[in-house]
Design an enzyme around this catalytic site. Structure first.
Site, mmCIF file in Angstrom:
data_model
loop_
_atom_site.group_PDB
_atom_site.id
_atom_site.type_symbol
_atom_site.label_atom_id
_atom_site.label_comp_id
_atom_site.label_asym_id
_atom_site.label_seq_id
_atom_site.Cartn_x
_atom_site.Cartn_y
_atom_site.Cartn_z
ATOM 1 N N SER A 174 0.830 -1.197 0.000
ATOM 2 C CA SER A 174 0.000 0.000 0.000
ATOM 3 C C SER A 174 0.873 1.258 0.000
ATOM 4 C CB SER A 174 -0.946 -0.038 1.209
ATOM 5 O OG SER A 174 -1.967 0.925 1.119
ATOM 6 N N ASP B 212 -8.100 -4.607 -6.355
ATOM 7 C CA ASP B 212 -7.560 -3.785 -5.264
ATOM 8 C C ASP B 212 -7.671 -2.304 -5.641
ATOM 9 O OD1 ASP B 212 -6.041 -2.461 -3.360
ATOM 10 O OD2 ASP B 212 -4.341 -3.825 -3.486
ATOM 11 N N HIS C 28 -7.566 -5.350 -1.043
ATOM 12 C CA HIS C 28 -6.317 -4.692 -0.649
ATOM 13 C C HIS C 28 -5.639 -5.381 0.529
ATOM 14 C CE1 HIS C 28 -3.426 -1.505 -0.601
ATOM 15 N NE2 HIS C 28 -3.744 -1.100 0.610
#
Length: 511
Positions: free
Chosen positions: A333, A393, A490
């Protein structure tokens, strides 16, 4: 973000900074209806070269949408912080006491565990509560190069069980693929320092070097965390740097991910200013990269280290101790974004000693960080960036690619995993499907995928084994994907699953 040729930086100031706190709803309507030049708004700070390049370019749908999202995230900041703290406390309370029945029994035994210390080695973040796996999966015995599925990032060939992290120096030590170690390191980077040290030293049998909480002068807080470890205490062959990613309940992190603002960084191209600030940006100067990010470390107090400079110093020290070691950089991320920019800054500063030692930069669920010039800069400097994207995602699809104002383009080699954990190489210069997330052509597929992931999460263990059994917390998180498709995708859990179940079956073609 008007494209800039590498090696031919423009002479004027290049920056486009949106001060979201100054954006009014009437400004959002104005962008959509009146179509005024974007640089004419009071909430936009643009360099003279940028104003000249943009001319009468108006703000578009994605600019307005970004600011609506920013307003929602700002409003949710404090509620999310308090809700997150309560949820993590409650879930740790239940887990550490072995469930509801365990709580009752521990009350009678006077052994009730109350998780008041968030820095304790047994305290888990939401990420670890969703996926508590910490053990590394070794590479099985390999018979041939073809079975080993070797990775050649420069030529666009990639696989899972490649470039094994060299064995520790004791008999019958296991080998691990770089994808395995980087993904697991990116996952545990969300935890506190004591938790990470325990996993690195006692579970992985590696050597923990340090955990670093670093200062962001623009936010006035320690917003960037990373840790460093080696695969051995002496004569190590691998030095790993792992950046912490977007924390689920930290709306400031999510706001940074979607922010469209960028800064001209000379030969590096145009780079996301929020990520630069997280690494230690000094000046919002779009004309002189040397002032924005000086090569010499700025004066920083011991309690306010700057991420780029601190980690650069730590790597230098470790390379002196372990001259044969290679450097591996990772993050999930937001952590992936920092992992991608960190070696670019090393290249900008001509840190050849460190740069020449980098064996892999592996990111997972990474947001976009720069324009085409940034991607070209990474290639020119031979930075081995490998991006892994799982299905829909949402994070790799932000900030939005909204030319000409913000031409955010992914760089490096991309490996895209579908819902069945089958990996494919995305063609050079390409992107994962539905690159800006809101394409209506993908809406049904996104919702079907969310349902599929929920059922797969419930029953995957029956086929893949007990390591893939998911608890109630993980399944509840997957259910959030039914509301906002791509959110549950995610989770680091799916990236670990993809690497372990599909990494050796990667095809060299577009998804």
């Amino acid at each position: 973000m008007v494209a800039q040729q590498v090696g031919h930086p423009k002479m004027g100031e290049e920056k486009m900074i949106i001060r979201s706190e100054k954006v009014r709803f009437i400004d959002i309507l104005s962008m959509l209806l009146l179509r005024r030049p974007i640089t004419s708004y009071r909430f936009v700070e643009a360099g003279d070269q940028t104003v000249a390049d943009f001319g009468s370019t108006p703000g578009d749908f994605f600019v307005a949408l970004t600011e609506i999202i920013q307003k929602a995230l700002a409003a949710a900041y404090y509620p999310a912080i308090y809700i997150g703290a309560f949820v993590e406390f409650l879930l740790n309370f239940i887990v550490l006491n072995n469930g509801i029945l365990g709580i009752i029994l521990n009350i009678f035994r006077c052994k009730l565990v109350i998780p008041l210390n968030r820095e304790a080695p047994n305290f888990r973040s939401m990420i670890a509560l969703i996926d508590g796996r910490t053990e590394l999966k070794p590479i099985p015995a390999v018979k041939s190069a073809e079975e080993e599925n070797l990775v050649d990032v420069e030529n666009g060939v990639c696989g899972s069980d490649v470039m094994p992290l060299i064995q520790q120096q004791y008999a019958n030590a296991p080998s691990y693929s770089i994808l395995e170690v980087t993904m697991m390191a990116a996952k545990i980077a969300y935890e506190n320092a004591a938790y990470i040290e325990n996993v690195v030293n006692n579970v992985w049998k590696f050597h923990f070097v340090g955990f670093y909480s670093c200062w962001n002068k623009f936010v006035g807080d320690h917003t960037t965390q990373a840790f460093v470890f080696t695969n051995a205490a002496t004569d190590a062959t691998a030095i790993m740097v792992a950046f912490r990613g977007t924390e689920p309940f930290n709306m400031r992190d999510w706001s940074t991910d979607v922010n469209l603002s960028w800064l001209g960084m000379g030969a590096m191209g145009h780079v996301h200013i929020g990520f630069l600030k997280a690494l230690g940006l000094q000046e919002e100067d779009g004309k002189d990269a040397g002032r924005a990010f000086p090569k010499t470390s700025p004066n920083a107090t011991a309690d306010k280290p700057l991420a780029y400079y601190k980690l650069r110093d730590v790597i230098r020290e470790q390379l002196k101790k372990h001259p044969k070691a290679k450097v591996l950089i990772t993050g999930h991320s937001l952590g992936g974004a920092l992992a991608a920019i960190f070696p670019a800054l090393l290249a900008l500063h001509e840190e050849s000693e460190i740069l020449g030692k980098i064996a892999a930069v592996n990111t997972y669920g990474q947001p976009r960080v720069g324009d085409k010039a940034f991607g070209a800069f990474l290639r020119a400097k031979n930075v081995p960036l490998l991006r892994v994207v799982y299905r829909y995602d949402i994070v790799p699809r932000v900030p939005f690619d909204a030319p000409p104002m913000a031409e955010y383009i992914h760089g490096g080699t991309c490996v895209y995993f579908n819902g069945w954990y089958t990996g494919q190489i995305v063609a050079a210069g390409g992107d994962a499907p539905n690159p800006n997330y809101f394409d209506p052509r993908f809406m049904l597929s996104m919702y079907f995928n969310a349902w599929g992931d929920l059922f797969k999460g419930a029953f995957l263990w029956m086929k893949a084994g007990k390591d893939y059994r998911e608890g109630a917390i993980s399944l509840l998180y997957r259910a959030a994907g039914l509301i906002l498709p791509g959110l549950a995708s995610h989770s680091p859990r799916d990236y670990v699953n993809a690497e372990r179940l599909g990494g050796s079956k990667i095809a060299g073609k577009e998804p």
